[in-house]
Write a protein that holds these residues in place. Structure first.
Motif, short mmCIF file in Angstrom:
data_model
loop_
_atom_site.label_atom_id
_atom_site.label_comp_id
_atom_site.label_asym_id
_atom_site.label_seq_id
_atom_site.Cartn_x
_atom_site.Cartn_y
_atom_site.Cartn_z
N THR A 201 5.37 71.14 -9.37
CA THR A 201 6.54 70.92 -10.22
C THR A 201 7.31 69.69 -9.76
O THR A 201 7.48 69.46 -8.56
CB THR A 201 7.46 72.14 -10.20
N ALA B 66 11.02 67.93 -10.54
CA ALA B 66 12.33 67.99 -11.19
C ALA B 66 12.82 66.55 -11.38
O ALA B 66 12.84 65.76 -10.43
CB ALA B 66 13.32 68.77 -10.34
N VAL C 215 16.04 64.52 -12.42
CA VAL C 215 17.49 64.61 -12.62
C VAL C 215 17.98 63.27 -13.15
O VAL C 215 17.80 62.23 -12.50
CB VAL C 215 18.21 64.96 -11.31
N ARG D 168 10.16 69.06 -15.22
CA ARG D 168 11.41 69.62 -15.72
C ARG D 168 12.47 68.52 -15.69
O ARG D 168 12.85 68.05 -14.61
CB ARG D 168 11.84 70.81 -14.86
N ILE E 172 16.26 67.32 -16.27
CA ILE E 172 17.60 67.91 -16.26
C ILE E 172 18.62 66.83 -16.57
O ILE E 172 18.77 65.86 -15.81
CB ILE E 172 17.90 68.56 -14.90
N VAL F 187 19.76 75.61 -12.71
CA VAL F 187 19.41 74.20 -12.58
C VAL F 187 19.23 73.82 -11.11
O VAL F 187 18.26 73.14 -10.74
CB VAL F 187 20.49 73.32 -13.25
N ALA G 88 15.99 75.03 -9.92
CA ALA G 88 14.87 74.23 -10.40
C ALA G 88 14.69 72.98 -9.57
O ALA G 88 13.57 72.55 -9.30
CB ALA G 88 15.09 73.87 -11.87
N VAL G 89 15.80 72.37 -9.14
CA VAL G 89 15.74 71.15 -8.34
C VAL G 89 15.29 71.45 -6.91
O VAL G 89 14.38 70.82 -6.38
CB VAL G 89 17.10 70.43 -8.34
N ALA H 44 11.59 72.68 -6.68
CA ALA H 44 10.51 71.81 -7.14
C ALA H 44 9.75 71.22 -5.95
O ALA H 44 10.28 71.09 -4.84
CB ALA H 44 11.08 70.68 -8.00
N LEU I 27 11.10 65.45 -6.44
CA LEU I 27 12.31 65.13 -7.19
C LEU I 27 12.30 63.67 -7.61
O LEU I 27 11.92 62.79 -6.83
CB LEU I 27 13.54 65.39 -6.30
N THR J 69 10.84 62.36 -2.82
CA THR J 69 11.89 61.99 -3.79
C THR J 69 11.75 60.53 -4.19
O THR J 69 11.57 59.65 -3.35
CB THR J 69 13.28 62.21 -3.16
#
Length: 205
Positions: free
Chosen positions: A5, A7, A9, A41, A43, A68, A71-72, A75, A78, A110
């Motif tokens: 996954t 995330a 943002v 995902r 956001i 939320v 989810a972050v 994950a 990121l 990240t």
């Protein structure tokens, strides 16, 4: 096959926004590199702005914001994208990461990215965003991506230089998740045409 996954943002304030556009292109590149078992995902922080402020004031996130945040923090990776205002990340972007629990981004691969009116704002990635995520102990990729207004001048699909940066950071993210060394894109200058050959080509037959 295990699903990984990512995330994404994004702190754009408008709809549509160049920040969301950059986030979508980063997400698509990550999905290509990581393969079909990847779950993305996205956001939009603007949708949770009031809950973020309330959480900062009370110390308690609402159920929607808690989902939320989960989810972050849950994950595998990121992607964090912000517009640059007054030479740094937006207040909404910073506020969201302020409400995360300490340690929740430890060692998380990240990608940091930003948008701004001109390329001179790109240094905000290094003097503001990278130090913040270092403080949060995230594992930030070596490459950061900045998109200025000129990168979108030819439309949403414009900007070969931007495409190259996005591709490079996607490979770095995949390498971080796979525990391997990122492979660089082929350098067109690695195999130059010899000068003598170019001279010979210019001589009349």
């Amino acid at each position: 096959m295990t699903t990984r996954t990512v995330a994404v943002v994004t702190a754009g304030l408008g709809q549509p926004s160049s920040t969301r556009l950059l986030a979508d292109r980063l997400a698509a590149a990550a999905a290509r590199e990581l393969g079909p078992s990847t779950s993305i995902r996205v956001i939009e922080l603007r949708d949770h702005a009031h809950d973020i402020v309330n959480a900062m004031l009370t110390g308690f996130p609402s159920p929607a914001l808690r989902e939320v945040i989960g989810a972050v923090t849950g994950a595998d990776a990121l992607v964090a994208v912000t517009p640059i205002f007054n030479a740094t990340f937006s207040g909404l972007f910073k506020s969201f990461f302020d409400v995360l629990e300490p340690g929740s981004l430890d060692a998380k691969p990240t990608v940091i990215a930003a948008t701004g009116g001109s390329a001179r704002h790109s240094l905000a990635l290094e003097h503001a965003m990278r130090p913040m995520f270092a403080y949060l102990r995230a594992a930030v990729t070596p490459t950061a991506v900045f998109a200025a207004s000129e990168d979108w001048a030819g439309g949403a699909d414009a900007g070969s230089d931007l495409d190259a940066r996005i591709g490079r950071v996607a490979r770095e993210l995949a390498a971080a998740l796979d525990g391997r060394t990122a492979t660089a894109a082929p350098d067109p200058y690695d195999d130059p045409v010899p000068f003598e050959q170019m001279l010979a080509a210019g001589r009349p037959a």
